[in-house]
Design a protein around this motif. Sequence first.
Motif, PDB file in Angstrom:
ATOM      1  N   THR A   9       0.837  -1.210   0.000  1.00 44.81           N
ATOM      2  CA  THR A   9       0.000   0.000   0.000  1.00 44.81           C
ATOM      3  C   THR A   9       0.870   1.258   0.000  1.00 44.81           C
ATOM      4  OG1 THR A   9      -0.113  -0.033   2.412  1.00 44.81           O
ATOM      5  CG2 THR A   9      -1.939  -1.056   1.232  1.00 44.81           C
ATOM      6  N   ALA A  50      -1.496   9.463  -9.601  1.00 45.00           N
ATOM      7  CA  ALA A  50      -2.120   8.141  -9.443  1.00 45.00           C
ATOM      8  C   ALA A  50      -1.087   7.054  -9.760  1.00 45.00           C
ATOM      9  CB  ALA A  50      -3.332   8.015 -10.369  1.00 45.00           C
ATOM     10  N   ALA A  54       0.745   4.297  -7.215  1.00 40.13           N
ATOM     11  CA  ALA A  54       0.667   2.876  -7.559  1.00 40.13           C
ATOM     12  C   ALA A  54       2.053   2.230  -7.542  1.00 40.13           C
ATOM     13  CB  ALA A  54       0.010   2.702  -8.929  1.00 40.13           C
ATOM     14  N   THR A  79      -9.044   2.585 -11.479  1.00 36.80           N
ATOM     15  CA  THR A  79      -9.028   4.024 -11.170  1.00 36.80           C
ATOM     16  C   THR A  79     -10.132   4.738 -11.938  1.00 36.80           C
ATOM     17  OG1 THR A  79      -7.634   6.010 -11.013  1.00 36.80           O
ATOM     18  CG2 THR A  79      -7.394   4.678 -13.012  1.00 36.80           C
ATOM     19  N   VAL A 138      -4.051  -3.487  -9.020  1.00 34.50           N
ATOM     20  CA  VAL A 138      -3.628  -2.190  -8.478  1.00 34.50           C
ATOM     21  C   VAL A 138      -4.836  -1.267  -8.370  1.00 34.50           C
ATOM     22  CG1 VAL A 138      -2.187  -0.158  -8.907  1.00 34.50           C
ATOM     23  CG2 VAL A 138      -1.324  -2.445  -9.455  1.00 34.50           C
ATOM     24  N   THR A 139      -4.958  -0.596  -7.233  1.00 36.89           N
ATOM     25  CA  THR A 139      -5.979   0.440  -7.082  1.00 36.89           C
ATOM     26  C   THR A 139      -5.263   1.745  -6.743  1.00 36.89           C
ATOM     27  OG1 THR A 139      -6.242   0.029  -4.712  1.00 36.89           O
ATOM     28  CG2 THR A 139      -7.692  -1.192  -6.179  1.00 36.89           C
ATOM     29  N   SER A 140      -5.632   2.818  -7.417  1.00 40.52           N
ATOM     30  CA  SER A 140      -5.050   4.134  -7.102  1.00 40.52           C
ATOM     31  C   SER A 140      -6.000   5.184  -7.659  1.00 40.52           C
ATOM     32  CB  SER A 140      -3.661   4.281  -7.736  1.00 40.52           C
ATOM     33  OG  SER A 140      -3.104   5.540  -7.379  1.00 40.52           O
ATOM     34  N   ASP A 141      -6.699   5.825  -6.771  1.00 39.52           N
ATOM     35  CA  ASP A 141      -7.771   6.721  -7.215  1.00 39.52           C
ATOM     36  C   ASP A 141      -7.780   8.003  -6.381  1.00 39.52           C
ATOM     37  OD1 ASP A 141      -9.771   7.298  -8.946  1.00 39.52           O
ATOM     38  OD2 ASP A 141     -11.081   5.646  -8.352  1.00 39.52           O
ATOM     39  N   ASP A 160      -6.344  10.102  -0.390  1.00 33.93           N
ATOM     40  CA  ASP A 160      -5.617   9.542  -1.533  1.00 33.93           C
ATOM     41  C   ASP A 160      -4.707   8.396  -1.085  1.00 33.93           C
ATOM     42  OD1 ASP A 160      -6.777  11.552  -3.050  1.00 33.93           O
ATOM     43  OD2 ASP A 160      -5.060  12.898  -2.852  1.00 33.93           O
ATOM     44  N   ALA A 162      -3.187   4.116  -2.457  1.00 38.20           N
ATOM     45  CA  ALA A 162      -3.106   3.101  -3.514  1.00 38.20           C
ATOM     46  C   ALA A 162      -2.813   1.746  -2.879  1.00 38.20           C
ATOM     47  CB  ALA A 162      -1.995   3.458  -4.501  1.00 38.20           C
ATOM     48  N   SER A 163      -3.103   0.702  -3.633  1.00 39.03           N
ATOM     49  CA  SER A 163      -2.770  -0.655  -3.171  1.00 39.03           C
ATOM     50  C   SER A 163      -2.296  -1.486  -4.353  1.00 39.03           C
ATOM     51  CB  SER A 163      -3.992  -1.323  -2.530  1.00 39.03           C
ATOM     52  OG  SER A 163      -4.930  -1.703  -3.525  1.00 39.03           O
ATOM     53  N   SER A 273      -9.219   1.616  -2.725  1.00 35.88           N
ATOM     54  CA  SER A 273      -8.087   1.134  -1.914  1.00 35.88           C
ATOM     55  C   SER A 273      -8.490   0.824  -0.468  1.00 35.88           C
ATOM     56  CB  SER A 273      -6.959   2.182  -1.914  1.00 35.88           C
ATOM     57  OG  SER A 273      -6.487   2.387  -3.223  1.00 35.88           O
TER      58      SER A 273
END
Lengths: 312, 78
Positions: A9, A50, A54, A79, A138-141, A160, A162-163, A273
């Motif tokens: 993360t 973003a 990530a 995202t 991957v999550t990043s938003d 904010d 990410a994972s 995330s």
Amino acid sequence: MACIREIGTATGAEVLDNSSRLEELDTSLEFLDEKIGTRTVARLGEGQTALSLAIEACRDLEARCAGALDAVGAVLFCTQTPDDGGIPHLSARLHRELDLDRDCGCFDVSLGCSGFVHSLAILSAMMQAQQFSRALLVTSDPYSRIIEPHDRNTVLLFGDAASATLLVNESIPGCFSPGPFSFCTLSAQGEAISNTTGTLRMNGRGVFDFAVRTVPAEIRKLLRDSGVGKDEVDVFLLHQGSQFIVQQLGRALGIPPGRVRLGLDGIGNTVSSSIPILLKDVLGQPGCRTAILCGFGVGLSVATTLLKRNTI
Amino acid sequence: MTTNERLLAIANEKLDRDTPLTDEDLPKKLKDVGIDSLDFMLVLVAVQEEFSISIPDEKVPEMESLAEVAALLGEVKN
């Protein structure tokens, strides 16, 4: 069967302290502490994007699991706030930054708070169908990009982060395997969370109404279809919409508070995330053998799954 | 039960307060009886289910007390 090998993360480098502007936002410390679940939310720092968040999450993953980025067969990047308009797609840009293999498929998924569970379903199915051994979810938003700084409906909540989740196509003892999955979309209510002008608009009442009416029913349905009783589930990892909403969902399901995890403190609602950030801790808690994951939000949509640890 | 009694029963059950709301609290502003915006959403969801009605979004900002919710329920029932 796919299993979750490890999670990395990253959070935005800056902190927005909402407790220092209570009057401006017409709120109180009590409201921030008891209802939102945090006084501060994470914000992108200077130069962060973003993609860079990530990459940080992937480096954290690599540090926790040596060789995690070797022989990855697919990258799914979830995202709704991609850098540079999303072209090229962020999964391809991440592929380049991480120097991944040429025969790795890369695609982005546009989903908000239900994104992690939807993406888990997509990659699990794809891994089985294509028989590749590893995938990266991957999550990043960074929603701060689309938040109006004085809109208390959103600025108190969103943070904010990410994972990066490594999925492997084998049943590793002690690791969680996901499934079955269930999905729900109430598109007629979709305008409750929208971005038509470059600014996020959220009808808090509409989202709350949707969540308390729909999420408990979806979780009950999945448990029923899985033949698992709610008392057999060690931990419920629900999207961290707000502390209040998570507590109300736990209450509606009749789950003791300790089994419904809370994780907004210091970061806020981190969209897709939020569930992997909670799950990262649970991976290292062997006493947690069964978990429910439920993401809900933009769409309006809900995605739910059951995680079970593979027997040792 | 009267509409007011049903409304108070819903609010007290959902909000699980140390000091239950009474008739005297109905006309007071929500803020003054310790009901914040999220508490109010919770009460409205339960009210809609209990009374089998739908409260339009545009009505919500106009309601500043539980008495105004009761009045709306009276309108809907009539």
